[in-house]
Design a protein around this motif. Structure first.
Motif, short mmCIF file in Angstrom:
data_model
loop_
_atom_site.label_atom_id
_atom_site.label_comp_id
_atom_site.label_asym_id
_atom_site.label_seq_id
_atom_site.Cartn_x
_atom_site.Cartn_y
_atom_site.Cartn_z
N LEU A 26 33.29 4.64 -8.93
CA LEU A 26 34.41 3.54 -7.98
C LEU A 26 33.70 2.73 -7.08
O LEU A 26 34.10 1.18 -7.00
CB LEU A 26 35.62 3.98 -7.93
CG LEU A 26 35.75 4.26 -9.39
CD1 LEU A 26 37.65 4.64 -9.97
CD2 LEU A 26 36.11 3.51 -10.65
N LEU A 27 33.33 3.70 -6.17
CA LEU A 27 33.64 3.28 -4.79
C LEU A 27 31.71 2.44 -4.41
O LEU A 27 31.94 1.76 -3.28
CB LEU A 27 33.92 4.12 -3.45
CG LEU A 27 35.88 5.04 -4.23
CD1 LEU A 27 35.63 6.16 -2.96
CD2 LEU A 27 36.83 4.09 -3.81
N ARG A 28 30.97 3.87 -4.89
CA ARG A 28 29.99 4.25 -4.60
C ARG A 28 29.43 3.08 -2.61
O ARG A 28 28.43 2.28 -2.30
CB ARG A 28 28.74 2.37 -5.26
CG ARG A 28 29.46 2.12 -6.60
CD ARG A 28 28.62 0.79 -7.14
NE ARG A 28 28.79 1.13 -8.91
CZ ARG A 28 27.54 1.97 -9.17
NH1 ARG A 28 26.69 2.64 -8.67
NH2 ARG A 28 27.82 1.88 -10.62
N LEU A 29 29.88 4.21 -2.25
CA LEU A 29 30.16 4.05 -0.67
C LEU A 29 28.44 5.75 -0.26
O LEU A 29 28.56 6.09 -1.79
CB LEU A 29 30.88 4.50 0.46
CG LEU A 29 32.30 3.86 0.10
CD1 LEU A 29 33.79 4.71 0.31
CD2 LEU A 29 31.85 2.83 1.48
N PRO A 30 28.62 5.69 0.56
CA PRO A 30 27.25 6.70 1.30
C PRO A 30 28.12 8.11 0.93
O PRO A 30 29.37 8.48 0.94
CB PRO A 30 27.19 6.21 2.11
CG PRO A 30 26.83 5.48 2.68
CD PRO A 30 28.01 5.15 1.63
N THR A 31 27.57 9.19 -0.04
CA THR A 31 28.47 10.66 -0.46
C THR A 31 29.25 11.45 0.73
O THR A 31 30.56 11.43 1.38
CB THR A 31 27.30 11.60 -0.57
OG1 THR A 31 26.64 11.30 -1.79
CG2 THR A 31 28.11 12.62 -1.05
N GLY A 32 28.50 11.34 2.11
CA GLY A 32 29.58 11.81 3.55
C GLY A 32 30.69 11.02 3.57
O GLY A 32 31.52 11.56 3.75
N VAL A 33 30.58 9.46 3.57
CA VAL A 33 31.79 8.82 3.61
C VAL A 33 32.26 8.55 2.55
O VAL A 33 33.88 9.20 3.47
CB VAL A 33 31.24 7.19 3.79
CG1 VAL A 33 32.24 6.17 4.41
CG2 VAL A 33 30.48 7.23 5.46
N ALA A 34 31.98 8.91 1.59
CA ALA A 34 33.28 9.00 0.39
C ALA A 34 34.50 10.71 0.57
O ALA A 34 35.10 10.70 0.31
CB ALA A 34 32.58 9.04 -0.91
N MET A 35 33.00 11.38 0.97
CA MET A 35 34.05 12.44 0.98
C MET A 35 34.92 12.60 1.96
O MET A 35 35.99 13.56 2.63
CB MET A 35 32.97 13.51 0.95
CG MET A 35 32.35 14.60 0.12
SD MET A 35 32.88 14.74 -1.46
CE MET A 35 31.62 14.58 -2.68
N LEU A 36 34.29 11.88 3.44
CA LEU A 36 35.58 12.62 4.29
C LEU A 36 36.35 11.63 4.37
O LEU A 36 37.63 11.79 5.32
CB LEU A 36 34.51 12.06 5.91
CG LEU A 36 35.17 11.76 6.79
CD1 LEU A 36 35.77 12.47 7.99
CD2 LEU A 36 34.42 11.35 7.93
N LEU A 37 36.03 9.69 3.35
CA LEU A 37 37.20 9.62 4.02
C LEU A 37 38.50 9.67 2.36
O LEU A 37 39.53 10.25 2.94
CB LEU A 37 36.95 8.01 3.53
CG LEU A 37 36.64 7.18 3.73
CD1 LEU A 37 36.12 6.13 3.34
CD2 LEU A 37 37.60 6.45 5.07
#
Length: 425
Positions: A26-37
């Protein structure tokens, strides 16, 4: 609700896996950014639900689970060894050699300059806002927030088009200034806790011994591991040797009071691309790369998820929050000062740091879980609350804003791969 160590590991690994899958879908963000968010927004949502319906006890239950995780110990005594080793193994050592002097200066002098600028600015800001904080404790914050976090930096660079030699420079600097930062943090904390009663020269000698001794230990054990792997051809055993090396060199360095991060980085570089091509068969290299990629990705996910959830440890105070916000421009200024100062000398030695590269390196100075771990390791005190709040705000800003906009800065400054043949200086 009390959970065992196995239960906690199962919980956070499962969350990391689910969030990683959802992010790719769904998001396709960098993994670290997605986890943090996800961790941060989930925490804030639970805090909100707890305030609206305190009788449910949701926030209290989740808070108890999060507080059972010794984040500082998990990062500094466990995760860091494997994350640094995995990162060092993937550094292009030949490209890094082209920028060796620049990386060395930025990882040592650069950290010291940055710590002084940030620490001094943080102390002045605290005085202006009315938050009681001594200069020694402000310097502790400057030291723990100055090193660029290798985990955050390496995760960010995976998605950029940065040219090879500059990529190797940033990776190498992040890996080594992490080790330097941990050593300096111990010295700064000792100085602050003693009220300045400890003589600086013996403390400086201890810093040099820890750093140099850690590097020598990593080199020695790395060479021994390469020699052992060269004499056999069995991928399962050789992957096991790299795992034993990462674990053993870090544990031994800590037991000898040497720098574990520096030791494991040197060992990882020794087992990197060039060395393993001489010591391993193609099949073993393939399995080794796959193994350490899996370790790197999964531990990264858990680390950034924990960073997001650590908001439960914060105590909100209007003046402290204002000081924490003021720390954001200070870390940018401190990073820039640590680069702009040595730029002229470095340019004369190896082409080092030109104006456009100063901008790229400044914005690539991502802070992450390591800084949070060091802040959480501080002894309980008023200063700990202030430093932890500022550290958390800076790390969240750094991972989300700097990580997501770094590629634009790289392209704007002309350091993308398309410019590699013409502007790789």
């Amino acid at each position: 609700m009390t959970l065992s160590l196995f239960d906690l590991a199962a919980l956070f690994l499962s969350l990391s896996g689910v969030i990683g899958w959802l992010n790719l879908k769904l998001l396709r963000l960098p993994t670290g950014v997605a986890m943090l968010l996800v961790g941060l927004t989930s925490t804030l949502a639970l805090v909100g639900v707890n305030r609206l319906a305190p009788g449910l006890g949701i926030g209290r239950t989740v808070g108890e689970v999060v507080r059972q995780v010794d984040f500082s110990a998990a990062v500094l005594r466990f995760m860091l060894a494997y994350l640094l080793f995995a990162g060092a193994m993937h550094v292009n050592l030949e490209a890094l050699k082209q920028r060796a002097w620049t990386a060395a200066v930025l990882a040592t002098v650069g950290v010291i300059v940055s710590a002084g600028v940030i620490g001094g600015g943080f102390w002045l800001a605290a005085r202006g806002i009315g938050v009681p904080l001594t200069f020694a404790w402000a310097l502790v914050f400057g030291v723990l927030i100055s090193p660029t976090d290798p985990v955050g930096v390496l995760a960010t660079l995976k998605r950029t088009s940065l040219v090879a030699d500059i990529r190797a420079l940033i990776e190498g600097e992040a890996l080594f200034n992490d080790g330097v930062g941990v050593v300096l943090f111990g010295a700064a904390l000792t100085l602050a806790s003693s009220g300045g009663a400890i003589a600086p020269l013996p403390l400086a000698g201890q810093v040099l011994l820890q750093g140099g001794g850690g590097g020598a230990l990593g080199l020695l054990l790395g060479l021994a591991a390469i020699r052992a792997m060269r004499s056999i051809d069995d991928y399962a055993v050789e992957v096991g040797i790299t795992l034993a090396l990462a674990t053993g060199v870090y544990a031994l360095a800590q037991a000898l009071n040497l720098s574990g991060p520096i030791a494991v980085v040197v060992a990882g570089l020794m087992c990197g691309r060039r060395s393993v091509s001489e010591a391993m068969s193609e099949q073993t290299r393939r399995y080794t790369r796959a193994f350490w990629t899996i370790v790197d990705e999964n531990l990264n996910g858990v680390l950034f998820l924990l960073v997001g959830l650590e908001v439960f440890t914060l105590k909100f105070d209007r003046l402290v929050d204002l000081l924490a916000a003021a720390a954001i421009p200070l870390i940018i200024l401190g990073r820039w000062a640590s680069l702009a100062g040595p730029a002229t000398v470095l340019s004369a030695i190896d082409g080092g740091v030109k104006p456009g590269l100063v901008v790229v390196l400044t914005w690539a100075g991502v802070r992450g879980g390591l800084s949070v771990a060091m802040a959480l390791s501080l002894p309980p005190s008023r200063e700990r609350v202030i430093i932890l709040a500022a550290t958390y705000v800076v790390v969240v800003f750094s991972i989300i804003v700097q990580s997501l906009t770094l590629e634009r800065v790289i392209i704007r400054m002309g350091y993308g791969r398309a410019a590699e043949t013409g502007n790789g200086e």
